[in-house]
Design a protein around this motif. Structure first.
Motif, PDB file in Angstrom:
ATOM      1  N   TYR A  64       0.841  -1.205   0.000  1.00 53.20           N
ATOM      2  CA  TYR A  64       0.000   0.000   0.000  1.00 53.20           C
ATOM      3  C   TYR A  64       0.872   1.249   0.000  1.00 53.20           C
ATOM      4  CZ  TYR A  64      -2.799   3.753   2.061  1.00 53.20           C
ATOM      5  OH  TYR A  64      -3.391   4.963   2.320  1.00 53.20           O
ATOM      6  N   ILE A  86       1.992   1.681  -3.849  1.00 52.37           N
ATOM      7  CA  ILE A  86       1.045   1.926  -4.947  1.00 52.37           C
ATOM      8  C   ILE A  86      -0.352   2.307  -4.460  1.00 52.37           C
ATOM      9  CG2 ILE A  86       2.297   0.417  -6.529  1.00 52.37           C
ATOM     10  CD1 ILE A  86       0.177  -1.715  -6.079  1.00 52.37           C
ATOM     11  N   LYS A 139      -4.444   0.545  -4.974  1.00 53.23           N
ATOM     12  CA  LYS A 139      -4.314  -0.526  -5.970  1.00 53.23           C
ATOM     13  C   LYS A 139      -3.774  -1.800  -5.328  1.00 53.23           C
ATOM     14  CE  LYS A 139      -3.492   2.508  -9.953  1.00 53.23           C
ATOM     15  NZ  LYS A 139      -2.500   2.915 -10.990  1.00 53.23           N
ATOM     16  N   ALA A 140      -2.978  -1.628  -4.276  1.00 55.80           N
ATOM     17  CA  ALA A 140      -2.416  -2.796  -3.588  1.00 55.80           C
ATOM     18  C   ALA A 140      -3.527  -3.664  -3.013  1.00 55.80           C
ATOM     19  CB  ALA A 140      -1.472  -2.340  -2.475  1.00 55.80           C
ATOM     20  N   TRP A 141      -4.556  -3.023  -2.490  1.00 56.51           N
ATOM     21  CA  TRP A 141      -5.658  -3.777  -1.889  1.00 56.51           C
ATOM     22  C   TRP A 141      -6.546  -4.410  -2.952  1.00 56.51           C
ATOM     23  CZ3 TRP A 141      -7.044   0.480   2.243  1.00 56.51           C
ATOM     24  CH2 TRP A 141      -5.977   0.557   3.152  1.00 56.51           C
ATOM     25  N   PHE A 142      -6.673  -3.764  -4.106  1.00 60.96           N
ATOM     26  CA  PHE A 142      -7.429  -4.366  -5.203  1.00 60.96           C
ATOM     27  C   PHE A 142      -6.744  -5.657  -5.650  1.00 60.96           C
ATOM     28  CE2 PHE A 142      -8.654   0.191  -6.637  1.00 60.96           C
ATOM     29  CZ  PHE A 142      -9.509   0.308  -5.548  1.00 60.96           C
ATOM     30  N   THR A 143      -5.403  -5.591  -5.765  1.00 59.22           N
ATOM     31  CA  THR A 143      -4.639  -6.763  -6.187  1.00 59.22           C
ATOM     32  C   THR A 143      -4.748  -7.878  -5.150  1.00 59.22           C
ATOM     33  OG1 THR A 143      -3.072  -5.324  -7.334  1.00 59.22           O
ATOM     34  CG2 THR A 143      -2.360  -7.573  -6.900  1.00 59.22           C
ATOM     35  N   CYS A 160      -8.088  -9.706  -5.305  1.00 60.31           N
ATOM     36  CA  CYS A 160      -8.166 -10.711  -6.379  1.00 60.31           C
ATOM     37  C   CYS A 160      -7.494 -12.012  -5.948  1.00 60.31           C
ATOM     38  CB  CYS A 160      -7.505 -10.180  -7.647  1.00 60.31           C
ATOM     39  SG  CYS A 160      -8.376  -8.807  -8.422  1.00 60.31           S
ATOM     40  N   ARG A 214     -12.679   2.515  -2.344  1.00 60.84           N
ATOM     41  CA  ARG A 214     -12.580   2.950  -3.734  1.00 60.84           C
ATOM     42  C   ARG A 214     -11.768   4.222  -3.913  1.00 60.84           C
ATOM     43  NH1 ARG A 214     -13.882  -1.273  -7.042  1.00 60.84           N
ATOM     44  NH2 ARG A 214     -15.185  -2.625  -5.754  1.00 60.84           N
ATOM     45  N   ASN A 215     -11.613   4.998  -2.854  1.00 60.64           N
ATOM     46  CA  ASN A 215     -10.818   6.223  -2.964  1.00 60.64           C
ATOM     47  C   ASN A 215     -10.288   6.604  -1.588  1.00 60.64           C
ATOM     48  OD1 ASN A 215     -12.868   8.087  -1.655  1.00 60.64           O
ATOM     49  ND2 ASN A 215     -14.066   7.360  -3.410  1.00 60.64           N
TER      50      ASN A 215
END
Length: 298
Positions: A84, A87, A90-94, A97, A121-122
């Protein structure tokens, strides 16, 4: 990280996987209890290592530096998800997944609402939850407000706060520098110019350097296990914010070059100021708040 872990644990993924946070600092039990209390954690499992022989036998890192994911069989499947501090969200989105894959969650079969609500989300959404004491606090307050239209919206109250303002940390120099940064954020909002943006980035850079020097001099994190010092993630977040700030500054300079050709110069600067202020405030809430009690002992 605690609030994102709480979101995962409270989602449908939490029905298939355990989400565990382990505090490892010298006052680990107190820190663990503080996290549970401050952020109203109900779903994520929170533990602590009370002695050095209780540390995990595998390499790890603090949560903001990446998660360790285990397979259903108890083996390490992913030793380190993206950081985190490097990036951002985005790190948490990855990681989401990867967790969904380990849980045999088919993306096509995912409950869209569950996916939507289990991730931030933000930065503003995360910042509001951090400042207001837990996951979904703002959403709950907004729902209550919708039933009482005469009351002032929580979001509206947040908008009225001075841009870039952060809670005091109890150290004169740090508080003074925070105020200087906030003043430049507000000046940039009033008087958008590349010169003010440059001054803001310089002020933030100098503040971060002074802060890291102070924390090193006072031994903040020095008693933590190798690789698990909170100073490491603190410094990494500084670098992430400055990298973002410099990219925004370049965008501002580019906007200035086309200012006379129909470019929306002021909007670019004000948008950059707002986004950068959200990062600055989130950093203060997540990281600076962790050294308040420590510095109070000096």
């Amino acid at each position: 990280m605690a609030l994102q872990m709480e979101r995962w644990a409270g989602s449908k993924l939490g029905e298939k996987a355990y989400f565990l946070m382990v505090c490892v600092d010298p006052a680990a039990e107190r820190t663990a209890r503080k996290f549970v209390s401050e952020y109203d954690l109900k779903h994520v499992i929170v533990g602590f290592c009370g002695a050095q022989n209780e540390y995990p036998p595998f390499p790890g890192q603090l949560g903001c530096g990446g998660l360790v994911l285990f397979s259903p069989g108890g083996r390490i499947a992913v030793p380190k998800t993206p950081s985190y501090n490097q990036i951002g969200l985005k790190a948490w989105f990855t990681a989401d997944c990867a967790i969904a894959t380990l849980c045999d969650e088919d993306d096509e079969g995912d409950d869209e609402e569950d996916v939507k609500h289990r991730l931030y989300r933000n930065m503003n959404e995360l910042r509001l939850d951090l400042q207001n004491g837990g996951v979904g606090v703002i959403a709950a307050k907004e729902e209550a407000q919708s039933k009482n239209p005469t009351s002032t919206s929580v979001i509206e109250k947040e908008k009225k706060k001075a841009l870039g303002s952060v809670p005091r940390v109890g150290h004169d120099l740090m508080d003074e520098e925070h105020e200087h940064c906030a003043a430049l954020f507000q000046q940039l909002e009033r008087e958008p110019s590349v010169e003010v943006f440059e001054a803001l980035v310089r002020e933030m850079q100098e503040h971060f350097e002074h802060e890291e020097q102070l924390l090193k001099q006072t031994g903040f994190g020095s008693a933590s296990p190798a690789g698990l010092s909170p100073l490491i993630t603190h410094s990494q977040d500084h670098k992430r914010i400055i990298t973002t700030a410099n990219a925004m500054l370049e965008a501002a300079r580019a906007a200035a070059r086309v200012k006379g050709k129909g470019g929306d110069f002021a909007s670019v600067l004000r948008g950059g100021a707002k986004e950068l202020a959200e990062l600055f405030v989130a950093h203060a809430t997540q990281h600076d708040s962790r050294y308040v009690e420590y510095l109070a002992t000096f």
